[in-house]
Enzyme design. Structure first.
Site, PDB file in Angstrom:
ATOM      1  N   CYS A  71       0.838  -1.214   0.000  1.00 32.87           N
ATOM      2  CA  CYS A  71       0.000   0.000   0.000  1.00 32.87           C
ATOM      3  C   CYS A  71       0.872   1.262   0.000  1.00 32.87           C
ATOM      4  O   CYS A  71       2.096   1.186   0.038  1.00 32.87           O
ATOM      5  CB  CYS A  71      -0.880   0.022   1.238  1.00 32.87           C
ATOM      6  SG  CYS A  71      -1.735  -1.534   1.541  1.00 32.87           S
TER       7      CYS A  71
HETATM    8  N1  GLN Z   1      -1.310  -6.920   3.774  1.00 26.36           N
HETATM    9  C1  GLN Z   1      -2.165  -5.787   3.824  1.00 26.36           C
HETATM   10  C2  GLN Z   1      -3.483  -5.995   3.120  1.00 26.36           C
HETATM   11  O1  GLN Z   1      -3.765  -7.013   2.583  1.00 26.36           O
HETATM   12  C3  GLN Z   1      -1.469  -4.558   3.277  1.00 26.36           C
HETATM   13  C4  GLN Z   1      -1.175  -4.728   1.864  1.00 26.36           C
HETATM   14  C5  GLN Z   1      -0.261  -3.727   1.320  1.00 26.36           C
HETATM   15  O2  GLN Z   1       0.603  -3.118   1.921  1.00 26.36           O
HETATM   16  N2  GLN Z   1      -0.396  -3.669   0.069  1.00 26.36           N
HETATM   17  O3  GLN Z   1      -4.262  -5.113   3.114  1.00 26.36           O
END
Ligand code: GLN
Length: 234
Positions: free
Chosen positions: A2
């Site tokens: 994210c």
């Molecule tokens: N693992 C987390 C999720 O599934 C964050 C994912 C991310 O950083 N892309 O939301």
């Protein structure tokens, strides 16, 4: 992974922090410039902030940020001096509802996680907001106390050496940013400090925080914020 952002300073509108910057979170939701893993961040978004009484307020969604006309309409009139926002690219197998979108909260704290972690490396927490790995990690960090976040992340990383554990936290007085598998950047403005996964524009004043560092921004009483950056490997 994210993208996320924290603001600490004088009140600014949520739109000026999240929607308006040319390469800000809205742009990063479909065209991040520095993201190493994942292409778009279309699996939801969240904005948390402290209101004038210090209470935590949150608006989260499972939809792409770029499609949310209601949020775009109201974001200009939401203002705060401490804001934590994120756009999500869900890890495979994680739930897709809004309860899995950062920021997560406990008391005055807001937390966002950029990364992934094997949930078996985390103790089960009854207080987690979602079965999503990030929510479980947030609950674990909150259980241990935000002041111990570095030790908590070190322990989790020992149990899951493949984990990416990039975190942003704020309680309205401080921002804690931890790089563990990714980087952060920060920009000191006359009215506050923004810490973000990547710069929201090409201003040369942006400073990078390399991997395996802690950045701590503390609200100044009558003056500028104090910023410390600590190398976690030394
Ligand atoms: N693992 C987390 C999720 O599934 C964050 C994912 C991310 O950083 N892309 O939301």
């Amino acid at each position: 992974m994210c993208r996320h952002l924290a603001w600490l300073g004088a009140p600014r509108s949520v739109s000026s922090l999240v929607l308006d910057p040319p390469a800000g979170l809205l742009h990063q939701s479909y065209a991040p410039r520095r993201q190493k893993r994942g292409v778009v961040n279309a699996d939801g978004w969240g904005v948390g902030f402290h209101d004038a009484d210090g209470a935590v307020r949150r608006w989260r969604s499972a939809r792409p940020l770029w499609g949310d006309a209601s949020f775009a309409s109201l974001a200009p009139v939401l203002a705060s001096g401490s804001v934590l926002a994120a756009v999500r690219s869900a890890t495979v197998g994680m739930p897709m509802d809004e309860s899995a979108a950062a920021p997560f909260t406990d008391g005055a704290w807001l937390l966002s996680h950029n990364g992934r972690v094997d949930r078996s490396a985390l103790p089960a927490s009854r207080d987690a907001e979602s079965t999503c790995d990030s929510a479980q990690l947030a609950a674990h960090v909150f259980d241990r106390g935000a002041d111990h976040v570095v030790d908590t992340v070190r322990e989790v990383a020992r149990r899951d050496p493949d984990a990416y554990l990039n975190l942003l936290l704020t309680d309205g007085q401080r921002v804690l940013g931890l790089t563990w598998g990714d980087e952060l950047s920060y920009l000191v403005e006359p009215d506050g400090v923004v810490v973000a996964s990547e710069p929201w524009d090409d201003d040369p004043r942006w400073t990078d925080v390399p991997d395996h560092h802690l950045i701590e921004v503390t609200r100044g009483v009558d003056g500028p914020a104090r910023i410390t950056v600590t190398d976690l490997e030394s």
